[in-house]
Motif scaffolding. Structure first.
Motif, PDB file in Angstrom:
ATOM      1  N   ARG A  72     -52.864 -90.191  31.707  1.00 53.17           N
ATOM      2  CA  ARG A  72     -51.971 -91.230  31.096  1.00 53.17           C
ATOM      3  C   ARG A  72     -52.577 -92.015  29.830  1.00 53.17           C
ATOM      4  N   ARG A 158     -35.914-104.788  28.878  1.00 51.07           N
ATOM      5  CA  ARG A 158     -37.018-103.905  28.614  1.00 51.07           C
ATOM      6  C   ARG A 158     -36.941-103.526  26.952  1.00 51.07           C
ATOM      7  N   TYR A 174     -46.650-105.689  26.890  1.00 53.17           N
ATOM      8  CA  TYR A 174     -46.879-106.620  28.302  1.00 53.17           C
ATOM      9  C   TYR A 174     -46.082-107.978  28.010  1.00 53.17           C
ATOM     10  N   SER A 205     -41.345-105.896  36.653  1.00 56.38           N
ATOM     11  CA  SER A 205     -42.145-106.419  35.377  1.00 56.38           C
ATOM     12  C   SER A 205     -43.506-105.227  35.258  1.00 56.38           C
ATOM     13  N   THR A 206     -44.048-104.713  36.619  1.00 53.91           N
ATOM     14  CA  THR A 206     -44.951-103.926  36.352  1.00 53.91           C
ATOM     15  C   THR A 206     -45.015-102.784  37.523  1.00 53.91           C
ATOM     16  N   SER A 207     -43.611-102.458  37.827  1.00 50.48           N
ATOM     17  CA  SER A 207     -43.327-101.313  38.911  1.00 50.48           C
ATOM     18  C   SER A 207     -42.256-100.621  38.456  1.00 50.48           C
ATOM     19  N   ILE A 230     -47.321 -93.531  38.170  1.00 48.15           N
ATOM     20  CA  ILE A 230     -48.092 -92.704  39.091  1.00 48.15           C
ATOM     21  C   ILE A 230     -47.620 -92.912  40.482  1.00 48.15           C
ATOM     22  N   LEU A 232     -44.794 -93.868  41.389  1.00 54.47           N
ATOM     23  CA  LEU A 232     -43.388 -93.436  41.747  1.00 54.47           C
ATOM     24  C   LEU A 232     -43.735 -91.865  41.884  1.00 54.47           C
ATOM     25  N   CYS A 266     -42.430 -99.569  43.007  1.00 56.99           N
ATOM     26  CA  CYS A 266     -43.734 -98.825  42.942  1.00 56.99           C
ATOM     27  C   CYS A 266     -44.704 -98.784  41.864  1.00 56.99           C
ATOM     28  N   GLY A 267     -45.873 -99.234  42.070  1.00 56.42           N
ATOM     29  CA  GLY A 267     -46.856 -99.693  41.206  1.00 56.42           C
ATOM     30  C   GLY A 267     -48.223 -99.692  41.534  1.00 56.42           C
ATOM     31  N   THR A 268     -49.070 -99.135  40.753  1.00 57.96           N
ATOM     32  CA  THR A 268     -50.643 -99.541  41.204  1.00 57.96           C
ATOM     33  C   THR A 268     -51.055-100.548  41.961  1.00 57.96           C
TER      34      THR A 268
HETATM   35  N1  PMP Z   1     -44.083 -99.923  34.721  1.00 54.75           N
HETATM   36  C1  PMP Z   1     -44.962-100.770  34.088  1.00 54.75           C
HETATM   37  C2  PMP Z   1     -44.245-101.627  32.917  1.00 54.75           C
HETATM   38  C3  PMP Z   1     -46.343-100.992  34.534  1.00 54.75           C
HETATM   39  O1  PMP Z   1     -46.902-101.837  33.870  1.00 54.75           O
HETATM   40  C4  PMP Z   1     -46.695-100.106  35.521  1.00 54.75           C
HETATM   41  C5  PMP Z   1     -47.902-100.142  36.025  1.00 54.75           C
HETATM   42  N2  PMP Z   1     -48.970 -99.656  35.479  1.00 54.75           N
HETATM   43  C6  PMP Z   1     -45.385 -99.232  36.544  1.00 54.75           C
HETATM   44  C7  PMP Z   1     -44.471 -99.332  35.782  1.00 54.75           C
HETATM   45  C8  PMP Z   1     -45.996 -98.444  37.390  1.00 54.75           C
HETATM   46  O2  PMP Z   1     -46.874 -97.403  37.202  1.00 54.75           O
HETATM   47  P1  PMP Z   1     -47.891 -96.978  37.910  1.00 54.75           P
HETATM   48  O3  PMP Z   1     -47.478 -96.681  39.233  1.00 54.75           O
HETATM   49  O4  PMP Z   1     -48.835 -95.814  37.237  1.00 54.75           O
HETATM   50  O5  PMP Z   1     -48.932 -97.982  38.224  1.00 54.75           O
END
Ligand code: PMP
Length: 324
Positions: A72, A158, A174, A205-207, A230, A232, A266-268
């Motif tokens: 990615r 967004r 971000y 915000s990050t998922s 990823i 997800l 869902c997020g890292t």
């Molecule tokens: N959306 C945003 C804006 C993010 O920053 C993230 C974290 N990387 C995700 C979704 C989830 O993505 P991933 O599962 O690949 O971490």
């Protein structure tokens, strides 16, 4: 060398002793960017976040899908007109080497950064030298509570792909999620959910977001300004394998969140997190749903090398020494 005791008291965001910068390992404190580095002013670059999980029984550290993250990053670089400094397998090997050099024997977070690091103040992407680094930091606990979180729909939207490419994990993009998260915390919530410019659910915000109504699962389409996550992808695979469920990509209204049986983030960094409340309305009776918790546990097991499913998602750090 970092020890488990040292990392347990360490702070998320404080790097381990060693980092990889441009083409060599250096003490993290020696990694330098000039104060007029282009990316510091304009956010011109891309980053990734990768998790490593420690398995004490096996005395092994596992990276979760590192190749997917560097792939990615390659796509992000391609969109921005940058280039990955090494092929993906080499970047994975360097990440393993970084963790070994730091003696990491605890859960960790890895931050690759690729940005315009030259001190040139033109607002453009070309002709400015890029800078690459991989740093790692401890993750002392949950990034956000994995037992169920309360969300608010943010007043911040967004930003559309028309303005900043959302398929690229762009550093500057971000600011919006950071404002949204800050607003949510200030209002007593755990997390923010951002809508698209035209008012559909995009992501937290990050998922990414997955919802269930009855036996129907859905997630916003990638064209609704989400990052193609990823985690997800992993969750969709596990839902299919465990429940025979297909996660449909379709637009989701804010009000639909209020009446869902399950909402998952869902997020890292976060992992799989059940949402128990949105805007003061309970979701699924206000307790985490069974399917979400099951998938959360399966993915945790896979990430720690205790669940044999999907070995292709994990890279052992200490028993992978071919790059030495
Ligand atoms: N959306 C945003 C804006 C993010 O920053 C993230 C974290 N990387 C995700 C979704 C989830 O993505 P991933 O599962 O690949 O971490």
């Amino acid at each position: 060398m970092a020890t488990e005791t040292a990392t347990a008291t360490a702070t998320f965001g404080v790097p381990y002793d060693w980092a990889f910068v441009d083409d060599r390992f250096v003490p993290s404190g020696d990694a330098r960017l000039g104060i007029l580095a282009n990316a510091l002013s304009y956010g011109t670059g891309t980053f990734e976040g990768i998790r490593a999980y420690w398995n004490d029984d096996r005395q092994e550290l596992f990276l979760l899908d590192p190749a997917a993250h560097y792939e990615r990053m390659g796509q992000s670089a391609h969109i921005l007109g940058l280039r990955l400094p090494h092929p993906v397998p080499r970047l994975v090997a360097l990440t393993c080497e970084l963790l070994r050099r730091n003696g990491v024997r605890a859960n960790a977070y890895i931050r690759p950064l690729l940005l315009l690091g030259e001190q040139r103040l033109f607002v453009r992407m070309d002709g400015i030298a890029q800078w690459f680094c991989i740093a790692a930091t401890p993750v002392p606990g949950d990034y956000i509570s994995s037992g169920g979180v309360r969300c608010m729909v943010s007043s911040w939207r967004r930003s559309p792909d028309l303005a900043v490419p959302n398929r690229a994990k762009v550093i500057g993009s971000y600011v919006g999620p950071a404002l949204a998260k800050t607003e949510a915390l200030a209002h007593g919530f755990d997390e923010a959910i951002l809508l698209t410019g035209d008012g559909y659910v995009a992501e937290a915000s990050t998922s990414n977001i997955v919802v269930r109504r009855g036996d129907q699962w859905a997630t916003p389409p990638a064209s609704d300004d989400v990052l193609e996550g990823i985690t997800l992808r992993q969750v969709r695979t596990l839902l299919r394998e465990e429940y025979g469920a297909t996660v449909t990509e379709r637009r989701i209204h804010r009000s639909e969140l209020y009446i869902c049986d399950e909402v998952l983030l869902c997020g890292t960094a976060a992992g799989v997190v059940p949402v128990t409340e949105v805007d003061g309305r309970t979701v699924g009776g206000g307790i985490p749903g069974a399917a979400g918790l099951a998938v959360q546990q399966i993915l945790r097991g896979i990430a720690r090398g205790t669940d044999p499913r999907h070995p292709e998602w994990v890279t052992p750090v200490y028993s992978t020494q071919e790059d030495r």
